[in-house]
Design a protein around this motif. Structure first.
Motif, short mmCIF file in Angstrom:
data_model
loop_
_atom_site.label_atom_id
_atom_site.label_comp_id
_atom_site.label_asym_id
_atom_site.label_seq_id
_atom_site.Cartn_x
_atom_site.Cartn_y
_atom_site.Cartn_z
N GLY A 125 0.82 -1.21 0.00
CA GLY A 125 0.00 0.00 0.00
C GLY A 125 0.85 1.26 0.00
O GLY A 125 0.53 2.24 -0.68
N LEU A 126 1.95 1.23 0.73
CA LEU A 126 2.86 2.38 0.78
C LEU A 126 3.56 2.58 -0.56
O LEU A 126 3.86 3.71 -0.95
N LYS A 127 3.82 1.48 -1.28
CA LYS A 127 4.40 1.62 -2.62
C LYS A 127 3.41 2.29 -3.57
O LYS A 127 3.81 3.11 -4.41
N ILE A 128 2.13 1.98 -3.42
CA ILE A 128 1.09 2.66 -4.21
C ILE A 128 1.10 4.14 -3.87
O ILE A 128 1.04 5.01 -4.76
N LEU A 129 1.17 4.44 -2.58
CA LEU A 129 1.20 5.84 -2.13
C LEU A 129 2.38 6.58 -2.75
O LEU A 129 2.24 7.70 -3.26
N ALA A 130 3.54 5.94 -2.72
CA ALA A 130 4.74 6.56 -3.30
C ALA A 130 4.57 6.83 -4.79
O ALA A 130 5.05 7.84 -5.31
N SER A 131 3.85 5.95 -5.48
CA SER A 131 3.67 6.11 -6.93
C SER A 131 2.84 7.35 -7.25
O SER A 131 2.94 7.90 -8.35
N PHE A 132 2.03 7.81 -6.29
CA PHE A 132 1.25 9.04 -6.47
C PHE A 132 2.03 10.29 -6.02
O PHE A 132 1.54 11.40 -6.17
N GLY A 133 3.21 10.09 -5.46
CA GLY A 133 3.98 11.22 -4.96
C GLY A 133 3.39 11.85 -3.72
O GLY A 133 3.64 13.02 -3.42
N ILE A 134 2.60 11.05 -2.97
CA ILE A 134 1.93 11.54 -1.77
C ILE A 134 2.72 11.08 -0.54
O ILE A 134 3.04 9.90 -0.41
N PRO A 135 3.04 11.98 0.39
CA PRO A 135 3.83 11.58 1.56
C PRO A 135 3.02 10.89 2.64
O PRO A 135 1.79 10.95 2.66
N PHE A 136 3.73 10.25 3.55
CA PHE A 136 3.13 9.46 4.63
C PHE A 136 3.52 10.06 5.97
O PHE A 136 4.71 10.20 6.28
N ASP A 137 2.51 10.42 6.76
CA ASP A 137 2.74 10.83 8.15
C ASP A 137 2.84 9.58 9.01
O ASP A 137 1.90 8.78 9.05
N VAL A 138 3.95 9.42 9.70
CA VAL A 138 4.17 8.22 10.52
C VAL A 138 3.90 8.54 11.99
O VAL A 138 4.59 9.36 12.59
N VAL A 139 2.88 7.88 12.55
CA VAL A 139 2.62 8.03 13.99
C VAL A 139 3.61 7.10 14.69
O VAL A 139 3.26 6.03 15.18
N ALA A 140 4.86 7.52 14.73
CA ALA A 140 5.95 6.65 15.18
C ALA A 140 6.13 6.73 16.69
O ALA A 140 7.20 7.05 17.19
N VAL A 141 5.06 6.44 17.43
CA VAL A 141 5.12 6.59 18.88
C VAL A 141 6.19 5.67 19.45
O VAL A 141 6.15 4.45 19.27
N PHE A 142 7.14 6.27 20.12
CA PHE A 142 8.23 5.53 20.76
C PHE A 142 7.66 4.75 21.95
O PHE A 142 6.83 5.28 22.68
N PRO A 143 8.03 3.46 22.17
CA PRO A 143 9.12 2.74 21.52
C PRO A 143 8.70 1.76 20.44
O PRO A 143 9.56 1.07 19.89
N ASN A 144 7.40 1.67 20.12
CA ASN A 144 6.96 0.59 19.24
C ASN A 144 7.14 0.83 17.75
O ASN A 144 7.25 -0.12 16.99
N HIS A 145 7.15 2.09 17.31
CA HIS A 145 7.03 2.34 15.88
C HIS A 145 8.20 3.09 15.25
O HIS A 145 8.47 2.92 14.07
N LEU A 146 8.89 3.89 16.03
CA LEU A 146 10.02 4.65 15.49
C LEU A 146 11.06 3.72 14.88
O LEU A 146 11.64 4.01 13.83
N LYS A 147 11.24 2.57 15.49
CA LYS A 147 12.26 1.62 15.01
C LYS A 147 11.93 1.07 13.62
O LYS A 147 12.82 0.54 12.94
N HIS A 148 10.67 1.19 13.20
CA HIS A 148 10.28 0.67 11.89
C HIS A 148 10.56 1.65 10.75
O HIS A 148 10.49 1.25 9.57
N VAL A 149 10.83 2.90 11.05
CA VAL A 149 11.00 3.90 10.00
C VAL A 149 12.15 3.54 9.05
O VAL A 149 11.98 3.62 7.83
#
Length: 278
Positions: A125-149
């Motif tokens: 799904g994120l690859k589809i998003l990238a193909s449209f040139g649309i950015p992604f806001d990451v709710v990277a709440v530490f400590p569970n999600h920031l590590k995935h960036v």
């Protein structure tokens, strides 16, 4: 141009927000544009970016309708089902016809699976998003999600991302690690940006000031550079620990010592370029 790159509206009569209940106290009510307008103008903000508060089409349509009626709203960050790439693509075809549609976010911190954002179907799904040139806001709440960036940056290199709220550093505890190491790792990827937003509610709600925020902002500037950082108020969540004016003033105080060019970037230029605000 000065930009508030992260604020919300919600209308409890028009959209369902399952996460928002009475336990949230003073923000468990409707917040709409007329209530924010004078506060934005008093701060000298030219444009804002309204960010989704629910993973639903109803919320996205509500934001787009609101943005169409207030000239100081520069755009919205909406939602599509990233875990359903085909449907996400169809909805992006529709939404991107509206020039006020600027980005996508998903409440990944509300998902039971802390690794939801790196699931195979979400990556697609994120690859589809990238193909449209649309950015992604990451709710990277530490400590569970920031590590995935970094994983996202490597698997979808064409996707521009922005980490909301500097991933909520442990300001109240006055500690840096392991947040700092994870943020520094994310900053190694040039397509990753971050928002200087939501920091007051990561600090002590009663006593916070610019001095509490400053070490974390300075660290972010060191790792990202001002040209990949943008200010956001996180209103109305910010009102849990102050008001719009305090967030604006104390953030400005915390930026003191940076060059005028760096301050201008964080307070507007970065957001204008990232979200293509007119």
């Amino acid at each position: 141009m000065k930009v508030d790159a992260h604020q919300h509206f919600w209308n409890l009569d028009k959209v369902e927000y399952p996460w928002l209940g009475p336990s949230y106290g003073p923000i468990y009510r409707t917040f709409e544009a007329p209530e924010l307008e004078d506060q934005v103008k008093a701060a000298g903000i030219d444009k804002t970016v309204v960010v989704q508060a629910m993973d639903s089409y109803e919320d996205t349509h509500y934001m787009l309708d609101t943005a169409s009626r207030f000239e100081w709203i520069g755009g919205i960050v909406g939602w599509v089902p990233l875990n359903n790439p085909d449907e996400a693509g169809r909805k992006l075809e529709e939404f991107t016809k509206n020039p006020l549609f600027k980005g996508i976010r998903h409440l990944i911190h509300e998902e039971q699976d802390p690794d939801w954002v790196i699931r195979e179907e979400v990556i697609e799904g994120l690859k589809i998003l990238a193909s449209f040139g649309i950015p992604f806001d990451v709710v990277a709440v530490f400590p569970n999600h920031l590590k995935h960036v970094p994983t996202l940056a490597e698997k979808v290199p064409g996707l521009k991302m922005v980490i909301d709220h500097l991933a909520k550093p442990p300001i109240k505890d006055k500690s840096m690690e392991p947040w700092a190491s994870q943020l520094a790792r994310a900053a190694e990827y040039p397509q990753v940006y971050a928002k200087v937003s939501g920091l007051n509610t990561a600090a002590d709600w009663e006593t916070w000031s610019a001095n509490d925020l400053k070490p974390y902002i300075e660290f972010a500037v060191e790792k990202f550079g001002a040209n990949r950082l943008m200010f956001g108020s996180d209103w109305p969540v910010a009102t849990l620990a102050g008001d719009y004016n305090k967030v604006w003033l104390e953030t400005n105080k915390a930026l003191e010592g940076l060059s005028r060019l760096e301050i201008d970037a964080i307070l507007g230029k970065t957001a204008v370029e990232f979200y293509r605000i007119l």
